[in-house]
Design an enzyme around this catalytic site. Sequence first.
Site, PDB file in Angstrom:
ATOM      1  N   CYS A 227      33.187  36.253  41.240  1.00  0.00           N
ATOM      2  CA  CYS A 227      33.457  35.545  42.503  1.00  0.00           C
ATOM      3  C   CYS A 227      33.901  34.102  42.223  1.00  0.00           C
ATOM      4  O   CYS A 227      33.201  33.336  41.556  1.00  0.00           O
ATOM      5  CB  CYS A 227      32.214  35.552  43.378  1.00  0.00           C
ATOM      6  SG  CYS A 227      32.445  34.713  44.967  1.00  0.00           S
TER       7      CYS A 227
ATOM      8  N   ASP B  57      37.151  36.878  49.631  1.00  0.00           N
ATOM      9  CA  ASP B  57      38.082  37.303  48.571  1.00  0.00           C
ATOM     10  C   ASP B  57      38.929  38.506  49.021  1.00  0.00           C
ATOM     11  O   ASP B  57      38.385  39.508  49.496  1.00  0.00           O
ATOM     12  CB  ASP B  57      37.263  37.661  47.324  1.00  0.00           C
ATOM     13  CG  ASP B  57      38.134  37.800  46.086  1.00  0.00           C
ATOM     14  OD1 ASP B  57      39.100  38.595  46.125  1.00  0.00           O
ATOM     15  OD2 ASP B  57      37.847  37.125  45.082  1.00  0.00           O
TER      16      ASP B  57
ATOM     17  N   ARG C   1      40.286  40.724  47.483  1.00  0.00           N
ATOM     18  CA  ARG C   1      40.073  41.963  46.718  1.00  0.00           C
ATOM     19  C   ARG C   1      38.835  42.725  47.156  1.00  0.00           C
ATOM     20  O   ARG C   1      38.526  43.768  46.592  1.00  0.00           O
ATOM     21  CB  ARG C   1      39.973  41.625  45.220  1.00  0.00           C
ATOM     22  CG  ARG C   1      41.226  40.988  44.656  1.00  0.00           C
ATOM     23  CD  ARG C   1      40.950  40.351  43.318  1.00  0.00           C
ATOM     24  NE  ARG C   1      39.993  39.244  43.430  1.00  0.00           N
ATOM     25  CZ  ARG C   1      39.571  38.520  42.398  1.00  0.00           C
ATOM     26  NH1 ARG C   1      40.005  38.799  41.177  1.00  0.00           N
ATOM     27  NH2 ARG C   1      38.719  37.521  42.579  1.00  0.00           N
TER      28      ARG C   1
ATOM     29  N   CYS D  51      32.245  38.449  50.871  1.00  0.00           N
ATOM     30  CA  CYS D  51      33.073  37.319  50.445  1.00  0.00           C
ATOM     31  C   CYS D  51      34.472  37.443  51.062  1.00  0.00           C
ATOM     32  O   CYS D  51      34.973  38.538  51.286  1.00  0.00           O
ATOM     33  CB  CYS D  51      33.178  37.279  48.924  1.00  0.00           C
ATOM     34  SG  CYS D  51      34.112  35.849  48.308  1.00  0.00           S
TER      35      CYS D  51
ATOM     36  N   HIS E 265      30.267  39.984  44.901  1.00  0.00           N
ATOM     37  CA  HIS E 265      31.103  40.671  43.903  1.00  0.00           C
ATOM     38  C   HIS E 265      31.115  39.888  42.606  1.00  0.00           C
ATOM     39  O   HIS E 265      31.013  38.653  42.613  1.00  0.00           O
ATOM     40  CB  HIS E 265      32.530  40.880  44.439  1.00  0.00           C
ATOM     41  CG  HIS E 265      33.305  39.625  44.638  1.00  0.00           C
ATOM     42  ND1 HIS E 265      34.259  39.175  43.756  1.00  0.00           N
ATOM     43  CD2 HIS E 265      33.255  38.692  45.617  1.00  0.00           C
ATOM     44  CE1 HIS E 265      34.767  38.033  44.201  1.00  0.00           C
ATOM     45  NE2 HIS E 265      34.179  37.716  45.323  1.00  0.00           N
TER      46      HIS E 265
HETATM   47 CO    CO Z   1      34.081  35.841  46.063  1.00  0.00          CO
END
Ligand code: CO
Length: 203
Positions: free
Chosen positions: A105, A48, A50, A46, A102
């Site tokens: 998400c 993302d 993080r 992803c 994750h």
């Molecule tokens: Co995500």
Amino acid sequence: MYWKLESLKYLFDQNLAWAASVNEEDPEFFSRLSKQQAPKYLWIGCSDSRVPANQIVNLPPGEVFVHRNIANVVVHTDLNCLSVLQFAVEILKVEHIIICGHYGCGGIEAAMDVKEYGIMDGWLRHIKDVWRSNAEKFEGLQHHEKLNLLCELNVKAQVSNVGNTSIVQQAWKKGANLSIHGWIYNIRNGILQDLNTRRSAAD
Ligand code: CO
């Protein structure tokens, strides 16, 4: 504008400090790496912020070939993702393709929503399809349980999508040592978990 340049200067300062520390530890690192890359892993994760691929598995530059998009989706018409996959499999000859989702998400959560997001909706559609085809598994669950389950089911669906591409099918036919794994990362504690959806030529 000046303050913006100043704030970005921080990133260049960080970069210089990082390059210096790598050099100190291993003076040959950059010259060795500049000659070629030979990663064994393709990471599809992803976008993302993080969930940074190399950091999570504590590997330095040169070890992981990476493709990231919203909610780690592999779509058969996505030339970007398929090009990365083809290069990884046919040129780099990676041994493992890791689909890493994750928990929590935002992309998955958005797909569970009825709200319209604009251009992103076409992308989220693929996740909505995963939800719809597993509808009975969500009955009676709380919102956060639904979200976590869809994060997991989405990873499993993408393992299947990667395995069904002509790129991977051809590689397996030619006897490539290549397997696909579905993992999920917990942003609350930094721990990775294998969803036991491994696929390889023998399966
Ligand atoms: Co995500």
